[in-house]
Scaffold this motif. Structure first.
Motif, PDB file in Angstrom:
ATOM      1  N   LEU A 131       0.822  -1.212   0.000  1.00 40.43           N
ATOM      2  CA  LEU A 131       0.000   0.000   0.000  1.00 40.43           C
ATOM      3  C   LEU A 131       0.857   1.263   0.000  1.00 40.43           C
ATOM      4  N   ASN A 133       0.171   5.445   0.348  1.00 40.88           N
ATOM      5  CA  ASN A 133      -0.825   6.467   0.643  1.00 40.88           C
ATOM      6  C   ASN A 133      -0.391   7.807   0.049  1.00 40.88           C
ATOM      7  N   THR A 135      -2.726  10.244  -0.565  1.00 48.18           N
ATOM      8  CA  THR A 135      -3.903  11.102  -0.401  1.00 48.18           C
ATOM      9  C   THR A 135      -3.551  12.444   0.233  1.00 48.18           C
ATOM     10  N   LEU A 141      -4.499   4.174   6.702  1.00 44.78           N
ATOM     11  CA  LEU A 141      -5.444   3.646   5.722  1.00 44.78           C
ATOM     12  C   LEU A 141      -6.238   2.488   6.319  1.00 44.78           C
ATOM     13  N   VAL A 143      -8.630  -0.600   4.992  1.00 43.89           N
ATOM     14  CA  VAL A 143      -8.952  -1.294   3.741  1.00 43.89           C
ATOM     15  C   VAL A 143      -9.975  -2.388   4.022  1.00 43.89           C
ATOM     16  N   VAL A 172     -11.187   1.832   0.345  1.00 47.05           N
ATOM     17  CA  VAL A 172     -10.065   2.342   1.134  1.00 47.05           C
ATOM     18  C   VAL A 172     -10.429   3.713   1.693  1.00 47.05           C
ATOM     19  N   TYR A 181     -10.984   0.691  -5.126  1.00 45.23           N
ATOM     20  CA  TYR A 181      -9.837   0.204  -5.888  1.00 45.23           C
ATOM     21  C   TYR A 181     -10.002  -1.288  -6.145  1.00 45.23           C
ATOM     22  N   GLU A 195      -1.659   1.976  -5.112  1.00 48.36           N
ATOM     23  CA  GLU A 195      -1.420   3.398  -4.830  1.00 48.36           C
ATOM     24  C   GLU A 195      -2.754   4.092  -4.559  1.00 48.36           C
ATOM     25  N   ILE A 196      -2.887   4.614  -3.361  1.00 48.63           N
ATOM     26  CA  ILE A 196      -4.107   5.301  -2.941  1.00 48.63           C
ATOM     27  C   ILE A 196      -3.913   6.793  -3.156  1.00 48.63           C
ATOM     28  N   THR A 197      -4.695   7.361  -4.076  1.00 51.89           N
ATOM     29  CA  THR A 197      -4.523   8.758  -4.433  1.00 51.89           C
ATOM     30  C   THR A 197      -5.790   9.551  -4.221  1.00 51.89           C
ATOM     31  N   ASN A 198      -5.612  10.828  -3.959  1.00 50.24           N
ATOM     32  CA  ASN A 198      -6.729  11.754  -3.817  1.00 50.24           C
ATOM     33  C   ASN A 198      -6.764  12.615  -5.073  1.00 50.24           C
TER      34      ASN A 198
END
Length: 201
Positions: A131, A133, A135, A141, A143, A172, A181, A195-198
């Motif tokens: 993972l 983050n 964001t 995070l 999940v 997420v 995701y 990849e956790i994106t905002n």
């Protein structure tokens, strides 16, 4: 004991022993043909549980493996450009099923039953998930796997230890951020970067 009784006893013993061996050979030991037939049946019926049963016990017991197995049979049933009736043979022969969303990596191995009969089964490799983050949110995070309405929490450690092949959908969240995701493991054992994106980040 009379000679007649001894002969009868020997015949009965031979029949029992032979019957036992035949039972093991046909019911417990899994031939390559039977393995292929089980795989084909699982795909034809979109039966993830039957498909998962064709794997080594330790792989059947990977957490959330039933979700991955179900997604695989659904993918093969809906997207294979090979004949569905041949899928089991294709996999047992060490080939890849064409047309699926990813190229699944399965191997066939065998073990001895009673030290005599070969019993065949599938093996594969876990896909570790890492993972990231992005964001811009400092909160940890959280999940959850959303497949089948389960909405089960999965830990960072469980992700990094690896998932059974297949597709997994996630929700997420981090602070006031929430996003959807998915990943698709092939069984090759490669690490998947999530990849956790905002969008505003």
């Amino acid at each position: 004991m009379r000679k007649k009784d001894i002969i009868a006893f020997v015949i009965v013993a031979v029949v029992i022993i032979f019957g036992g061996f035949m039972f093991v050979k046909t019911r417990i030991a899994v031939s390559e043909n039977r393995l292929a037939a089980n795989i084909t049946k699982a795909v034809q019926n979109k039966d993830g549980q039957l498909f998962l049963k064709q794997f080594a016990k330790d792989q059947q017991n990977i957490k959330f493996s039933e979700i991955g197995a179900q997604s695989i049979v659904k993918d093969m049933h809906n997207n294979s450009t090979d004949s569905i009736g041949e899928i089991g043979k294709i996999i047992v022969d060490g080939r890849h099923v064409a047309g699926t969303k990813t190229t699944y990596e399965f191997s066939v191995e065998s073990k001895k039953v009673l030290g005599i009969f070969d019993s065949y089964y599938l093996t594969t490799r876990r896909s570790p998930v890492k993972l990231y983050n992005y964001t811009g949110n400092g909160d940890p995070l959280k999940v959850k796997i959303t497949d089948g309405g389960r909405n089960q929490t999965i830990t960072k450690q469980e992700l990094s230890s690896g998932l059974f092949p297949g597709k997994y959908n996630f929700d997420v969240s981090s602070g006031d951020y929430d996003g959807s995701y998915w990943i698709w493991g092939s069984g090759a054992g490669d690490t998947i970067d999530l990849e956790i994106t905002n969008d505003d980040y």
